[in-house]
Design a protein around this motif. Structure first.
Motif, PDB file in Angstrom:
ATOM      1  N   TYR A  74      -4.392  -0.512  -6.024  1.00  0.00           N
ATOM      2  CA  TYR A  74      -5.252  -1.035  -4.755  1.00  0.00           C
ATOM      3  C   TYR A  74      -6.386  -2.066  -5.243  1.00  0.00           C
ATOM      4  CZ  TYR A  74      -3.399   2.834  -2.334  1.00  0.00           C
ATOM      5  OH  TYR A  74      -2.660   3.790  -1.551  1.00  0.00           O
ATOM      6  N   GLU A  75      -6.992  -1.953  -6.420  1.00  0.00           N
ATOM      7  CA  GLU A  75      -7.875  -2.930  -6.878  1.00  0.00           C
ATOM      8  C   GLU A  75      -7.463  -4.174  -7.040  1.00  0.00           C
ATOM      9  OE1 GLU A  75     -11.114  -3.601 -10.831  1.00  0.00           O
ATOM     10  OE2 GLU A  75      -9.875  -1.700 -10.551  1.00  0.00           O
ATOM     11  N   LEU A  76      -6.101  -4.170  -7.602  1.00  0.00           N
ATOM     12  CA  LEU A  76      -5.474  -5.749  -7.535  1.00  0.00           C
ATOM     13  C   LEU A  76      -5.117  -5.958  -6.368  1.00  0.00           C
ATOM     14  CD1 LEU A  76      -2.731  -6.831 -10.249  1.00  0.00           C
ATOM     15  CD2 LEU A  76      -2.337  -6.962  -7.518  1.00  0.00           C
ATOM     16  N   LEU A  77      -4.655  -5.487  -5.295  1.00  0.00           N
ATOM     17  CA  LEU A  77      -4.782  -5.722  -4.027  1.00  0.00           C
ATOM     18  C   LEU A  77      -5.631  -6.433  -3.325  1.00  0.00           C
ATOM     19  CD1 LEU A  77      -2.261  -3.238  -2.393  1.00  0.00           C
ATOM     20  CD2 LEU A  77      -1.522  -5.178  -3.391  1.00  0.00           C
ATOM     21  N   ARG A 121       0.809  -1.085  -0.091  1.00  0.00           N
ATOM     22  CA  ARG A 121       0.065  -0.038   0.094  1.00  0.00           C
ATOM     23  C   ARG A 121       0.931   1.116   0.059  1.00  0.00           C
ATOM     24  NH1 ARG A 121      -2.799  -3.713   3.309  1.00  0.00           N
ATOM     25  NH2 ARG A 121      -1.821  -2.508   5.095  1.00  0.00           N
ATOM     26  N   GLU A 122       1.962   1.204   0.602  1.00  0.00           N
ATOM     27  CA  GLU A 122       3.010   2.235   0.643  1.00  0.00           C
ATOM     28  C   GLU A 122       3.349   2.594  -0.786  1.00  0.00           C
ATOM     29  OE1 GLU A 122       7.292   2.827   2.398  1.00  0.00           O
ATOM     30  OE2 GLU A 122       5.944   2.445   3.916  1.00  0.00           O
ATOM     31  N   PHE A 123       3.835   1.647  -1.390  1.00  0.00           N
ATOM     32  CA  PHE A 123       4.285   1.630  -2.769  1.00  0.00           C
ATOM     33  C   PHE A 123       3.283   2.428  -3.715  1.00  0.00           C
ATOM     34  CE2 PHE A 123       4.385  -0.083  -7.229  1.00  0.00           C
ATOM     35  CZ  PHE A 123       6.011   0.100  -7.609  1.00  0.00           C
ATOM     36  N   ASP A 134       0.925 -13.625  -1.038  1.00  0.00           N
ATOM     37  CA  ASP A 134       1.689 -12.328  -0.331  1.00  0.00           C
ATOM     38  C   ASP A 134       1.333 -11.082  -1.327  1.00  0.00           C
ATOM     39  OD1 ASP A 134       3.586 -11.748   1.567  1.00  0.00           O
ATOM     40  OD2 ASP A 134       4.478 -10.582  -0.085  1.00  0.00           O
ATOM     41  N   PRO A 135       1.100 -10.074  -0.550  1.00  0.00           N
ATOM     42  CA  PRO A 135       0.719  -8.922  -1.202  1.00  0.00           C
ATOM     43  C   PRO A 135       1.918  -8.517  -2.101  1.00  0.00           C
ATOM     44  CG  PRO A 135      -0.174  -8.662   0.885  1.00  0.00           C
ATOM     45  CD  PRO A 135       0.875  -9.887   0.992  1.00  0.00           C
ATOM     46  N   CYS A 136       3.264  -8.421  -1.640  1.00  0.00           N
ATOM     47  CA  CYS A 136       4.276  -8.187  -2.326  1.00  0.00           C
ATOM     48  C   CYS A 136       4.622  -9.134  -3.211  1.00  0.00           C
ATOM     49  CB  CYS A 136       5.290  -7.647  -1.480  1.00  0.00           C
ATOM     50  SG  CYS A 136       5.157  -6.120  -0.973  1.00  0.00           S
ATOM     51  N   GLY A 137       4.024 -10.425  -3.398  1.00  0.00           N
ATOM     52  CA  GLY A 137       4.512 -11.565  -4.204  1.00  0.00           C
ATOM     53  C   GLY A 137       6.026 -12.162  -3.858  1.00  0.00           C
ATOM     54  N   GLU A 138       6.044 -12.111  -2.275  1.00  0.00           N
ATOM     55  CA  GLU A 138       7.614 -12.657  -1.975  1.00  0.00           C
ATOM     56  C   GLU A 138       7.872 -13.749  -1.984  1.00  0.00           C
ATOM     57  OE1 GLU A 138      11.345 -11.407   0.082  1.00  0.00           O
ATOM     58  OE2 GLU A 138       9.979 -10.900  -1.433  1.00  0.00           O
ATOM     59  N   ASN A 139       6.825 -14.647  -2.200  1.00  0.00           N
ATOM     60  CA  ASN A 139       7.016 -16.222  -2.445  1.00  0.00           C
ATOM     61  C   ASN A 139       6.936 -16.597  -3.827  1.00  0.00           C
ATOM     62  OD1 ASN A 139       6.789 -16.935   0.513  1.00  0.00           O
ATOM     63  ND2 ASN A 139       4.816 -16.481   0.409  1.00  0.00           N
ATOM     64  N   GLY A 140       7.135 -15.553  -4.512  1.00  0.00           N
ATOM     65  CA  GLY A 140       7.561 -15.938  -6.390  1.00  0.00           C
ATOM     66  C   GLY A 140       6.165 -16.070  -6.672  1.00  0.00           C
ATOM     67  N   GLU A 141       5.004 -15.429  -6.097  1.00  0.00           N
ATOM     68  CA  GLU A 141       3.700 -15.459  -7.071  1.00  0.00           C
ATOM     69  C   GLU A 141       3.694 -14.401  -8.305  1.00  0.00           C
ATOM     70  OE1 GLU A 141       2.765 -15.629  -2.520  1.00  0.00           O
ATOM     71  OE2 GLU A 141       4.120 -14.552  -3.841  1.00  0.00           O
ATOM     72  N   PHE A 142       4.181 -13.409  -8.210  1.00  0.00           N
ATOM     73  CA  PHE A 142       4.273 -12.536  -9.401  1.00  0.00           C
ATOM     74  C   PHE A 142       5.450 -11.599  -9.135  1.00  0.00           C
ATOM     75  CE2 PHE A 142       1.887 -10.213  -5.925  1.00  0.00           C
ATOM     76  CZ  PHE A 142       2.236  -9.161  -6.139  1.00  0.00           C
ATOM     77  N   GLY A 190       3.243   7.083  -5.041  1.00  0.00           N
ATOM     78  CA  GLY A 190       3.212   7.376  -6.461  1.00  0.00           C
ATOM     79  C   GLY A 190       3.804   6.481  -7.620  1.00  0.00           C
ATOM     80  N   PHE A 191       4.305   5.393  -6.866  1.00  0.00           N
ATOM     81  CA  PHE A 191       5.012   4.454  -7.795  1.00  0.00           C
ATOM     82  C   PHE A 191       3.870   3.478  -8.819  1.00  0.00           C
ATOM     83  CE2 PHE A 191       8.160   4.188  -4.428  1.00  0.00           C
ATOM     84  CZ  PHE A 191       9.274   4.272  -5.135  1.00  0.00           C
ATOM     85  N   GLU A 192       4.103   3.241 -10.047  1.00  0.00           N
ATOM     86  CA  GLU A 192       3.551   2.694 -10.923  1.00  0.00           C
ATOM     87  C   GLU A 192       4.120   1.384 -11.334  1.00  0.00           C
ATOM     88  OE1 GLU A 192       2.001   5.132 -13.998  1.00  0.00           O
ATOM     89  OE2 GLU A 192       1.197   6.754 -12.682  1.00  0.00           O
ATOM     90  N   ALA A 193       3.518   0.277 -11.122  1.00  0.00           N
ATOM     91  CA  ALA A 193       4.093  -1.073 -11.674  1.00  0.00           C
ATOM     92  C   ALA A 193       3.202  -2.109 -12.382  1.00  0.00           C
ATOM     93  CB  ALA A 193       4.667  -1.540 -10.602  1.00  0.00           C
ATOM     94  N   ILE A 194       3.559  -2.776 -13.129  1.00  0.00           N
ATOM     95  CA  ILE A 194       2.819  -3.819 -14.136  1.00  0.00           C
ATOM     96  C   ILE A 194       3.180  -5.064 -13.685  1.00  0.00           C
ATOM     97  CG2 ILE A 194       2.280  -4.667 -16.302  1.00  0.00           C
ATOM     98  CD1 ILE A 194       3.031  -2.084 -17.433  1.00  0.00           C
TER      99      ILE A 194
END
Length: 229
Positions: A168-171, A138-140, A179-187, A144-148
């Motif tokens: 936010y919609e994706l989260l 959420r902080e990211f 994991d919301p940051c994909g830390e387990n390799g989800e994305f 003002g960061f943007e990512a795909i």
């Protein structure tokens, strides 16, 4: 005493971007270079599948030189360690006392990095370590960061998320097990804009392809808009 020098392990994704932001505002030394692993066969960032030309644009936008470690598509761990060790032994990484990473909580990966760096007289820095990943995600977005999303492991997350904007919609749509940051390799993600960049990276989502068990979104550079005559 000479000032401490550092480099940042860079993937082009959100954790790398957040790590750079944290380093530039925190007590650890600012990085003087970005280290990135590139798969030579595809001319793309390893694992993320992002084109090298977009990587170069990112480096220019954050104002840091790139140290590219090239590996083949079918790369053994021994060869990876050999190539990385060679890069660390040569300028400019030879002068770096610390190497920073955007790792969040995977202790085995951190231990591996620290062991490898310790063997060549360097120290690992982990500016995001232990942060709550939901809060960090959420902080990211709030910063003002943007990512795909450029790479999705369909065994862990539905392939339809590939190519989506990390917002936010994706989260809200992520399954609880992810994991919301994909830390387990989800994305994995590609950051195209944010407070660490002098200007946004002009790009857009292209074809969605499946390769080697992963689903990739081929992000393409966009031509700058031209003024009407």
């Amino acid at each position: 005493m000479a000032a401490s020098t550092s480099a940042l392990s860079w993937s082009g994704g959100k954790d790398s971007a957040l790590a750079l932001r944290a380093l530039r505002s925190g007590p650890d030394p600012d990085p003087s270079a970005l280290i990135v692993t590139v798969t030579k066969d595809f001319d793309r960032i390893s694992m993320h599948g992002v084109r090298r030309e977009l990587l170069v644009l990112q480096a220019e936008a954050v104002g840091l030189p790139l140290v590219e470690v090239e590996i083949p598509a079918a790369c053994s761990n021994d060869l990876y360690e050999q190539r990385m060790g060679q890069a660390l032994a040569e300028s400019p990484l030879r002068e770096a006392q610390t190497i920073a990473f955007g790792d969040l909580f995977l202790a085995d990966i951190r231990a591996y990095r620290e062991e490898r760096l310790g063997s060549v007289g360097k120290r690992g820095v982990f500016p995001l370590w232990g942060r709550d990943t939901g809060e960090l995600a959420r902080e990211f977005i709030a910063a003002g960061f943007e990512a795909i999303l450029v790479c999705v492991d369909p065994a862990k997350l539905d392939a339809r998320f590939a190519g989506r904007v990390f917002d936010y919609e994706l989260l809200a749509e992520l399954p609880a097990r992810v994991d919301p940051c994909g830390e387990n390799g989800e994305f994995h993600t590609f950051v195209r804009a944010g407070p660490i960049f002098t200007e946004p990276i002009r790009c857009h989502a292209g074809e969605i392809v499946e390769r080697d068990g992963f689903v990739f979104c081929d992000v393409l550079p966009s031509e700058p808009a031209t003024a009407a005559a």
